[in-house]
Design a protein around this motif. Sequence first.
Motif, PDB file in Angstrom:
ATOM      1  N   GLY A 226     -42.703  90.998   3.358  1.00  0.00           N
ATOM      2  CA  GLY A 226     -43.053  92.554   3.994  1.00  0.00           C
ATOM      3  C   GLY A 226     -44.867  92.436   2.948  1.00  0.00           C
ATOM      4  O   GLY A 226     -45.378  92.124   1.684  1.00  0.00           O
ATOM      5  N   ARG A 227     -45.358  93.764   3.270  1.00  0.00           N
ATOM      6  CA  ARG A 227     -46.397  93.913   2.114  1.00  0.00           C
ATOM      7  C   ARG A 227     -46.048  94.850   1.567  1.00  0.00           C
ATOM      8  O   ARG A 227     -44.991  94.763   0.940  1.00  0.00           O
ATOM      9  N   PRO A 228     -46.960  95.113   0.214  1.00  0.00           N
ATOM     10  CA  PRO A 228     -47.252  95.497  -0.797  1.00  0.00           C
ATOM     11  C   PRO A 228     -46.222  97.247  -1.137  1.00  0.00           C
ATOM     12  O   PRO A 228     -46.610  97.511   0.115  1.00  0.00           O
ATOM     13  N   ASN A 229     -45.694  97.094  -1.916  1.00  0.00           N
ATOM     14  CA  ASN A 229     -44.485  98.879  -2.082  1.00  0.00           C
ATOM     15  C   ASN A 229     -44.129  98.948  -1.046  1.00  0.00           C
ATOM     16  O   ASN A 229     -43.735 100.227  -0.407  1.00  0.00           O
ATOM     17  N   THR A 230     -42.921  98.055  -0.209  1.00  0.00           N
ATOM     18  CA  THR A 230     -42.056  98.379   0.484  1.00  0.00           C
ATOM     19  C   THR A 230     -40.971  98.558   0.034  1.00  0.00           C
ATOM     20  O   THR A 230     -39.501  98.983   0.502  1.00  0.00           O
ATOM     21  N   GLY A 231     -40.687  97.878  -1.607  1.00  0.00           N
ATOM     22  CA  GLY A 231     -39.608  98.250  -1.708  1.00  0.00           C
ATOM     23  C   GLY A 231     -39.063  96.488  -2.248  1.00  0.00           C
ATOM     24  O   GLY A 231     -37.616  96.483  -2.355  1.00  0.00           O
ATOM     25  N   LYS A 232     -39.201  95.963  -1.618  1.00  0.00           N
ATOM     26  CA  LYS A 232     -38.902  94.083  -2.028  1.00  0.00           C
ATOM     27  C   LYS A 232     -38.441  94.092  -3.206  1.00  0.00           C
ATOM     28  O   LYS A 232     -37.820  93.440  -3.147  1.00  0.00           O
ATOM     29  N   SER A 233     -39.080  93.909  -4.341  1.00  0.00           N
ATOM     30  CA  SER A 233     -38.590  94.246  -5.881  1.00  0.00           C
ATOM     31  C   SER A 233     -37.756  94.705  -5.758  1.00  0.00           C
ATOM     32  O   SER A 233     -36.507  94.183  -6.687  1.00  0.00           O
ATOM     33  N   SER A 234     -36.945  95.896  -5.298  1.00  0.00           N
ATOM     34  CA  SER A 234     -36.449  96.851  -6.464  1.00  0.00           C
ATOM     35  C   SER A 234     -35.440  96.370  -5.158  1.00  0.00           C
ATOM     36  O   SER A 234     -33.893  96.183  -5.783  1.00  0.00           O
ATOM     37  N   LEU A 235     -35.286  95.583  -4.210  1.00  0.00           N
ATOM     38  CA  LEU A 235     -34.277  94.721  -3.121  1.00  0.00           C
ATOM     39  C   LEU A 235     -33.619  93.900  -3.582  1.00  0.00           C
ATOM     40  O   LEU A 235     -32.361  93.948  -3.436  1.00  0.00           O
ATOM     41  N   LEU A 236     -34.291  93.729  -4.543  1.00  0.00           N
ATOM     42  CA  LEU A 236     -34.081  91.866  -4.653  1.00  0.00           C
ATOM     43  C   LEU A 236     -32.606  92.333  -5.845  1.00  0.00           C
ATOM     44  O   LEU A 236     -31.841  91.938  -6.340  1.00  0.00           O
ATOM     45  N   ASN A 237     -33.845  93.330  -6.984  1.00  0.00           N
ATOM     46  CA  ASN A 237     -32.743  93.380  -7.718  1.00  0.00           C
ATOM     47  C   ASN A 237     -31.569  94.575  -7.164  1.00  0.00           C
ATOM     48  O   ASN A 237     -30.414  94.423  -8.055  1.00  0.00           O
ATOM     49  N   ALA A 238     -31.168  95.336  -6.698  1.00  0.00           N
ATOM     50  CA  ALA A 238     -30.162  95.487  -5.674  1.00  0.00           C
ATOM     51  C   ALA A 238     -29.598  94.625  -5.006  1.00  0.00           C
ATOM     52  O   ALA A 238     -28.068  94.617  -5.466  1.00  0.00           O
ATOM     53  N   LEU A 239     -29.638  94.140  -4.912  1.00  0.00           N
ATOM     54  CA  LEU A 239     -28.915  92.958  -3.607  1.00  0.00           C
ATOM     55  C   LEU A 239     -28.471  92.480  -5.205  1.00  0.00           C
ATOM     56  O   LEU A 239     -27.042  91.102  -5.469  1.00  0.00           O
ATOM     57  N   LEU A 240     -29.030  91.891  -7.024  1.00  0.00           N
ATOM     58  CA  LEU A 240     -28.538  90.845  -7.677  1.00  0.00           C
ATOM     59  C   LEU A 240     -27.480  91.808  -8.111  1.00  0.00           C
ATOM     60  O   LEU A 240     -27.109  91.231  -9.420  1.00  0.00           O
ATOM     61  N   GLU A 241     -27.864  92.889  -7.820  1.00  0.00           N
ATOM     62  CA  GLU A 241     -26.843  94.206  -9.111  1.00  0.00           C
ATOM     63  C   GLU A 241     -27.799  93.980 -10.365  1.00  0.00           C
ATOM     64  O   GLU A 241     -26.917  93.998 -11.072  1.00  0.00           O
ATOM     65  N   ARG A 242     -28.726  94.085 -10.467  1.00  0.00           N
ATOM     66  CA  ARG A 242     -29.703  93.700 -12.420  1.00  0.00           C
ATOM     67  C   ARG A 242     -31.195  93.880 -12.023  1.00  0.00           C
ATOM     68  O   ARG A 242     -31.788  93.239 -10.756  1.00  0.00           O
ATOM     69  N   GLU A 243     -32.007  94.104 -13.043  1.00  0.00           N
ATOM     70  CA  GLU A 243     -32.874  94.293 -13.039  1.00  0.00           C
ATOM     71  C   GLU A 243     -33.567  92.707 -13.535  1.00  0.00           C
ATOM     72  O   GLU A 243     -34.074  92.303 -13.923  1.00  0.00           O
ATOM     73  N   LYS A 244     -34.130  92.146 -12.202  1.00  0.00           N
ATOM     74  CA  LYS A 244     -34.747  90.719 -11.929  1.00  0.00           C
ATOM     75  C   LYS A 244     -36.106  90.810 -12.082  1.00  0.00           C
ATOM     76  O   LYS A 244     -36.675  90.574 -12.922  1.00  0.00           O
ATOM     77  N   ALA A 245     -36.740  91.735 -10.936  1.00  0.00           N
ATOM     78  CA  ALA A 245     -38.183  91.826 -10.859  1.00  0.00           C
ATOM     79  C   ALA A 245     -38.752  93.500 -11.053  1.00  0.00           C
ATOM     80  O   ALA A 245     -37.820  94.105 -11.505  1.00  0.00           O
TER      81      ALA A 245
END
Length: 445
Positions: A226-245
């Motif tokens: 997706g484009r910047p600032n759509t929350g891709k990194s936040s979505l990764l963290n939510a799926l992994l249930e930890r602060e990865k990105a």
Amino acid sequence: MKSENIAAISTPAGRGGVAVIRLSGDSPLAVASKMFLPSGKTAVADFQPYRMYPGEIVAEHFKDYGLCVYFKAPHSFTGEDVVEFHCHGGTSIARGILARALTLGCRGAERGEFTKRAFLNGKLSLSSAEGLIDMINGESEAEVRAGYMLYGERLNGAADRLQAELTDILAGIDADMDFPEEDIEHTDLADIGARMRAVEGELRRMLATYGTGSKIKQGVNVVIAGRPNTGKSSLLNALLEREKAIVSSVPGTTRDAVEGTLEIGGVRFNLFDTAGIRQSGNEIENIGIARAKSLIDGADLILFVLDGSEKMCEEDKNIYKQVEDKPKIVVSNKNDLEGESGEPCDIRVSAKTGENIAALKAMMLEKSMAGYDTDAAFLIERRHYDALSAAREEVAQAIALCGHAPLDLLGVHLKAAWDKLGEISGKTATEEIINEIFAKFCVGK
């Protein structure tokens, strides 16, 4: 045929409750009699198979109190006489006991040599051995299940049945060619054609499972785009249930792909959070964007992320064109914010609050593994896929020639197919293939 005694530690190195040292060969019990002092009155030479005996294990420079068990050929894993010492876990203890076995005439086992001896002694097929290593190396429940089915001879059994059918067809062809003057019913080409088509159809069915099987073995590659600032990194963290990105409101924070893995329904998913795709004058960011596009090309599934609080912009539309023909889920993120865009999507989530993240995971499993049955057998090894593909091609050639060419030419293609199917079990596998497979094992297995 006699075989030299081999020995190895069969449990992982390091501290633990128990370590196992395995001996296999022509006379491992004779070796055990020189390094095990039973607690009871039974001498090692009189041990009953498949019973655990307590006593002292004599290592090179110390003793340990443990257990000894004897497996009598041919009812053992390797098909040979086998002895195992079960001692207290610890690197020095296990090494000391192994060193003692080596001084008493055993040779250190090579990688996978115990399993290789099991294969050579007819205790398991080559594909079963591959299933065993897949189970050992499995990183998800699905990999373990698929490996177990392979270890349980499901694939080998199917290949054997197809070989038996080809053998029967070839026998009829040979009889017709060898005794044309005899009063033998001539080959029924219609019957042969139908039987060959049935074999070819079964091979096609088996080959069709490889797409799912390869995802089971390698994991499902999921790219979050997706484009910047759509929350891709936040979505990764939510799926992994930890602060990865790293999460930031600054556009272009993610310059390279951030990776993480998780299991959904027992299946491993490999997640890649990519740089936001846009026009940028930053050289480093452009490298990340180029890599994002490359990952998209090789992905099994795309999570195309939109900012749910805004309308789609030209950047969104341009990125969507790049993923339009790929398996994808359109995810509207930031569902916790006011001002919902109303843009069409497959699911609305909030990576911040966790809303609908569980539903998204379920959708990812269904989208990428449609029809996945935990009790079904899948092709998971490329070697098996290549062998079955070659066998199918040979049968297809025979079908095309049926009624248009001499019977012996059909026989050539059917025999070639038979040989390719034999590579599954190991009947016709080359020594190079066999050695390559067992080199994947660890020492002691």
